[in-house]
Write a protein that holds these residues in place. Structure first.
Motif, PDB file in Angstrom:
ATOM      1  N   ASP A   1       0.862  -1.186   0.000  1.00 54.49           N
ATOM      2  CA  ASP A   1       0.000   0.000   0.000  1.00 54.49           C
ATOM      3  C   ASP A   1       0.898   1.235   0.000  1.00 54.49           C
ATOM      4  O   ASP A   1       1.812   1.336   0.817  1.00 54.49           O
ATOM      5  CB  ASP A   1      -0.909   0.006   1.233  1.00 54.49           C
ATOM      6  CG  ASP A   1      -2.071   0.982   1.086  1.00 54.49           C
ATOM      7  OD1 ASP A   1      -1.820   2.183   0.862  1.00 54.49           O
ATOM      8  OD2 ASP A   1      -3.227   0.526   1.173  1.00 54.49           O
TER       9      ASP A   1
ATOM     10  N   ASN B   1       0.050   4.208   0.785  1.00 51.58           N
ATOM     11  CA  ASN B   1      -0.364   5.182   1.796  1.00 51.58           C
ATOM     12  C   ASN B   1       0.480   5.003   3.065  1.00 51.58           C
ATOM     13  O   ASN B   1       0.397   3.987   3.736  1.00 51.58           O
ATOM     14  CB  ASN B   1      -1.850   4.982   2.105  1.00 51.58           C
ATOM     15  CG  ASN B   1      -2.408   6.064   3.002  1.00 51.58           C
ATOM     16  OD1 ASN B   1      -1.826   6.392   4.030  1.00 51.58           O
ATOM     17  ND2 ASN B   1      -3.564   6.603   2.626  1.00 51.58           N
ATOM     18  N   LYS B   2       1.290   6.029   3.382  1.00 55.58           N
ATOM     19  CA  LYS B   2       2.194   5.939   4.531  1.00 55.58           C
ATOM     20  C   LYS B   2       1.443   5.776   5.846  1.00 55.58           C
ATOM     21  O   LYS B   2       1.908   5.072   6.751  1.00 55.58           O
ATOM     22  CB  LYS B   2       3.077   7.190   4.600  1.00 55.58           C
ATOM     23  CG  LYS B   2       3.922   7.435   3.360  1.00 55.58           C
ATOM     24  CD  LYS B   2       4.954   6.338   3.160  1.00 55.58           C
ATOM     25  CE  LYS B   2       5.831   6.640   1.960  1.00 55.58           C
ATOM     26  NZ  LYS B   2       6.798   5.543   1.681  1.00 55.58           N
ATOM     27  N   CYS B   3       0.289   6.418   5.965  1.00 61.11           N
ATOM     28  CA  CYS B   3      -0.486   6.314   7.207  1.00 61.11           C
ATOM     29  C   CYS B   3      -0.962   4.883   7.445  1.00 61.11           C
ATOM     30  O   CYS B   3      -0.921   4.376   8.569  1.00 61.11           O
ATOM     31  CB  CYS B   3      -1.677   7.272   7.168  1.00 61.11           C
ATOM     32  SG  CYS B   3      -1.223   9.020   7.190  1.00 61.11           S
TER      33      CYS B   3
ATOM     34  N   ASP C   1      -3.639  -3.459  -0.968  1.00 66.13           N
ATOM     35  CA  ASP C   1      -4.697  -2.565  -1.433  1.00 66.13           C
ATOM     36  C   ASP C   1      -5.130  -2.984  -2.838  1.00 66.13           C
ATOM     37  O   ASP C   1      -4.312  -3.406  -3.657  1.00 66.13           O
ATOM     38  CB  ASP C   1      -4.186  -1.128  -1.460  1.00 66.13           C
ATOM     39  CG  ASP C   1      -5.231  -0.174  -2.019  1.00 66.13           C
ATOM     40  OD1 ASP C   1      -6.299  -0.046  -1.401  1.00 66.13           O
ATOM     41  OD2 ASP C   1      -4.980   0.412  -3.089  1.00 66.13           O
TER      42      ASP C   1
END
Length: 234
Positions: free
Chosen positions: A8, A10-12, A57
């Motif tokens: 994924d 997305n770092k969060c 993801d």
């Protein structure tokens, strides 16, 4: 230790999953981060990694993700998938990959833990039935049920299956320590899987596919006793 590959960008989300793994599964699971499933596929194809579980993801390009996962499963059928998606309308094709879970994004913490718990149970069960080999070609996971017998040629071991053969560089004595009790030495250069036997004589052991290996005079009695013990508990 179960290897988890998180795919994924997305770092969060990466940090969130890493935090859960560190807090709840530190002794059982190690996670690696990849920006996409495509980049992980390249690493697997090159033999540089072999995860037990992929948490990926699928939101951006569902068709590409499904094709990538099928390619991975074809090469490494033991690898398991958990999908994440911000789209509530997940296509039916995703279930062709036999996923453990399909998680919504943002990911509910309880659902993430439930998915990881289920994956751990399956992975631990399969670990008991799998031989893991490191070779020049990377890491191989070989189901024990696929191995009929082992053949030693100096320091090279050939694992013979019905339709394929694996090769590794190790002594027969050493590799036998990694097999369950239903694998038995029958000769100085051979060991057999009793589950695959059709006939045992004082000279040879014949397998269900018609192949046979020699049985030494010194080992015949032990092999016969092991075979009788094996079938008495089935």
């Amino acid at each position: 230790m179960i290897r988890l590959a998180v795919c994924d960008g997305n770092k969060c989300i990466q940090k969130e999953i890493a935090k859960v793994v560190s807090a709840s599964y530190r002794q059982e699971m190690k996670n690696d981060i990849y920006e996409s499933l495509d980049s992980l596929t390249a690493e697997i194809s090159a033999g540089r990694t072999y995860p037990d579980l992929i948490l990926s993801d699928i939101s951006k390009d569902t068709s590409a993700s499904i094709n990538e996962s099928k390619a991975i499963r074809q090469k490494c059928p033991e690898i398991k998938f958990i999908w994440m998606s911000s789209d509530p309308d997940v296509p039916e094709e995703i279930f062709d990959t036999d996923p453990i879970y399909c998680l919504p994004k943002p990911i509910p913490l309880d659902d993430l833990k439930a998915a990881l718990n289920t994956a751990l149970v399956r992975c631990h069960q399969e670990e008991k039935d799998t031989l893991i080999l490191k070779s020049r070609n990377g890491i191989q996971k070989i189901p024990l049920a696929d191995i009929s017998y082992l053949e030693s040629d100096k320091h090279v071991i050939y694992l013979h299956g019905q339709n394929r053969q694996w090769k590794c560089y190790i002594k027969l004595d050493d590799i036998m320590e990694r097999f369950p009790s239903y694998f038995v030495r029958c000769h100085q250069s051979y060991a057999l899987n009793m589950a695959k036997l059709r006939k045992l004589t004082a000279l040879s052991a014949e397998f269900t596919d018609g192949r046979s290996v020699p049985v030494s005079r010194a080992r015949y009695k032990t092999v016969k006793e092991c075979l009788l013990h094996y079938y008495s508990f089935r």
